[in-house]
Design an enzyme around this catalytic site. Sequence first.
Site, short mmCIF file in Angstrom:
data_model
loop_
_atom_site.label_atom_id
_atom_site.label_comp_id
_atom_site.label_asym_id
_atom_site.label_seq_id
_atom_site.Cartn_x
_atom_site.Cartn_y
_atom_site.Cartn_z
CB SER A 18 -0.95 0.17 1.33
OG SER A 18 -0.30 0.06 2.30
NE ARG A 46 0.87 0.82 12.00
CZ ARG A 46 2.12 0.26 11.95
NH1 ARG A 46 2.68 -0.69 12.65
NH2 ARG A 46 3.00 0.88 10.78
CB CYS A 134 16.13 5.82 -4.22
SG CYS A 134 15.81 6.72 -2.90
CG HIS A 250 16.64 10.85 -5.74
ND1 HIS A 250 15.31 11.66 -5.39
CD2 HIS A 250 16.68 10.04 -4.77
CE1 HIS A 250 14.93 11.08 -4.19
NE2 HIS A 250 15.69 10.06 -3.86
N1 LIG Z 1 10.74 6.14 -1.67
C1 LIG Z 1 11.80 5.81 -2.43
O1 LIG Z 1 12.26 6.49 -3.16
C2 LIG Z 1 12.58 4.58 -2.01
C3 LIG Z 1 13.83 4.08 -2.78
C4 LIG Z 1 14.59 3.00 -2.27
C5 LIG Z 1 13.98 2.19 -1.21
N2 LIG Z 1 13.05 2.73 -0.43
C6 LIG Z 1 12.87 1.61 0.45
O2 LIG Z 1 11.39 1.14 0.27
C7 LIG Z 1 10.66 1.03 1.47
C8 LIG Z 1 9.16 1.47 1.21
O3 LIG Z 1 9.57 2.76 1.02
P1 LIG Z 1 7.99 3.70 0.66
O4 LIG Z 1 8.65 4.99 0.01
O5 LIG Z 1 7.30 3.08 -0.41
O6 LIG Z 1 7.39 3.96 1.95
P2 LIG Z 1 5.96 4.32 2.34
O7 LIG Z 1 5.22 5.03 1.18
O8 LIG Z 1 5.79 4.99 3.56
O9 LIG Z 1 5.20 2.64 2.70
C9 LIG Z 1 5.46 2.02 3.62
C10 LIG Z 1 4.92 0.78 3.41
O10 LIG Z 1 5.28 -0.13 4.46
C11 LIG Z 1 3.91 -0.57 5.20
N3 LIG Z 1 4.20 -0.94 6.60
C12 LIG Z 1 4.61 -0.24 7.43
N4 LIG Z 1 4.73 -1.01 8.72
C13 LIG Z 1 4.50 -2.35 8.40
C14 LIG Z 1 4.74 -3.34 9.03
N5 LIG Z 1 4.86 -3.54 10.25
N6 LIG Z 1 4.41 -4.53 8.25
C15 LIG Z 1 3.95 -4.71 7.15
N7 LIG Z 1 4.05 -3.51 6.26
C16 LIG Z 1 4.27 -2.32 6.95
C17 LIG Z 1 3.08 0.26 5.06
O11 LIG Z 1 1.73 -0.03 5.35
P3 LIG Z 1 0.43 0.93 5.89
O12 LIG Z 1 -0.02 1.77 4.67
O13 LIG Z 1 -0.53 0.00 6.42
O14 LIG Z 1 1.08 1.81 6.85
C18 LIG Z 1 3.21 0.84 3.44
O15 LIG Z 1 2.37 -0.02 2.70
C19 LIG Z 1 11.61 1.44 2.55
O16 LIG Z 1 12.35 0.46 3.25
C20 LIG Z 1 12.54 2.78 1.99
O17 LIG Z 1 13.43 2.65 2.52
C21 LIG Z 1 12.15 3.64 -0.58
#
Ligand SMILES: NC(=O)c1ccc[n+]([C@@H]2O[C@H](COP(=O)([O-])OP(=O)(O)OC[C@H]3O[C@@H](n4cnc5c(N)ncnc54)[C@H](OP(=O)(O)O)[C@@H]3O)[C@@H](O)[C@H]2O)c1
Length: 341
Positions: A18, A46, A134, A250
Amino acid sequence: MSVKAGSGKFNVGVVGASGMVGGELLGLLESRRFPVGELFPFNSGRRAASVRFRGRRLACSAPSFDALKKADIVFFVSNEEVSEKFAPRLAEAGVWCIDDSSRFRLSPGVPLVIPEVNGGELKPSKRLIAGPNCTLTGAAVALAGVHRRYGISELRMATYQAVSGAGKAAMTELEEELRGYLRKGAVPRLKGKGFPRPIAFNLFPQVGGFDAEGNTGEENKVEAELKKILAAPRLRISVTSVRVPVLRGHSLALWFTTSKPCGLAEIKKEFGRTPGLKFFSRPEDYPTPLENGHRTDIVYAGRLRRSKTSAREFQLWVVSDNLYKGAALNSVQIAERIVRI
Ligand SMILES: NC(=O)c1ccc[n+]([C@@H]2O[C@H](COP(=O)([O-])OP(=O)(O)OC[C@H]3O[C@@H](n4cnc5c(N)ncnc54)[C@H](OP(=O)(O)O)[C@@H]3O)[C@@H](O)[C@H]2O)c1
């Protein structure tokens, strides 16, 4: 073929379905026709959430070891704690785990992979695979060929990082600040926000917390992960990471020094054959995040020139999509390779 589903299809789990990266990942699995058998989407549990995949709406649930074990491949796109809790045990049980969090990127024995750069590190015996931060992806893809041929001994880098790099909530923060400004003529002070300073019409040289030397977590990650991916432990790197009010994409200003002498023509030739890179030779054709950082599969570079401060140093401008090549696409490309191992 070492993945277990027999039909040429693979059951896929997405932990964090999500979220920002999760959403992009589902879209890519669909658009790139990854042979998904069953899809299992997970969120924190949650709040109620569902995702759309191949025309069907699927409810997300909280992950458990038993639920995740039904998958052949699990993408971890949530956070470090969740990856830590499940990925090593699942990998041990034979499930491929592709982790986008920073938890295992520097762990010895865990390949940290950008397929175009070091895809050869993917092996059936290593079921837990990390995707890099990233921010460094653009630099790693752009410089891999030059590094292989001429050796890069020193790299300096200033980053201009989009808010989506910090997740969905960070994008909402920028949008709310902008809306507040348009309504009231001033950037509002939002309660419970994630960024250390206002981001609308602003920028700040802080991505992550500071260490004792004054470097940020992001700057340290970029340095350590780049050294691992380029297999260049002695490469000297210094980074200043800046958050900018860009939604997606970026950008990097790079200064790199080669060990072996080479000229602009040789570097341009190398860029021309570097996988995953589109190099713009004319200075005015430089890439920008708005034009080249939205749902783009490759890394873009331009404005190559000699630096004025050192004979062997060159300057380059790089743009890549943090959510695609910086995260979701890179993970899907890893999966595309492992199903062929
Ligand atoms: N954004 C980027 O450009 C980027 C680039 C490289 C790597 N990443 C990595 O990718 C990951 C996700 O980043 P994002 O930017 O997509 O973050 P995000 O938009 O905040 O999404 C986080 C996701 O993790 C879920 N989550 C949170 N706590 C959880 C739990 N205890 N069990 C299962 N799922 C859980 C959330 O679910 P809910 O909706 O229920 O909260 C949501 O689906 C991170 O590890 C980040 O470091 C991100």
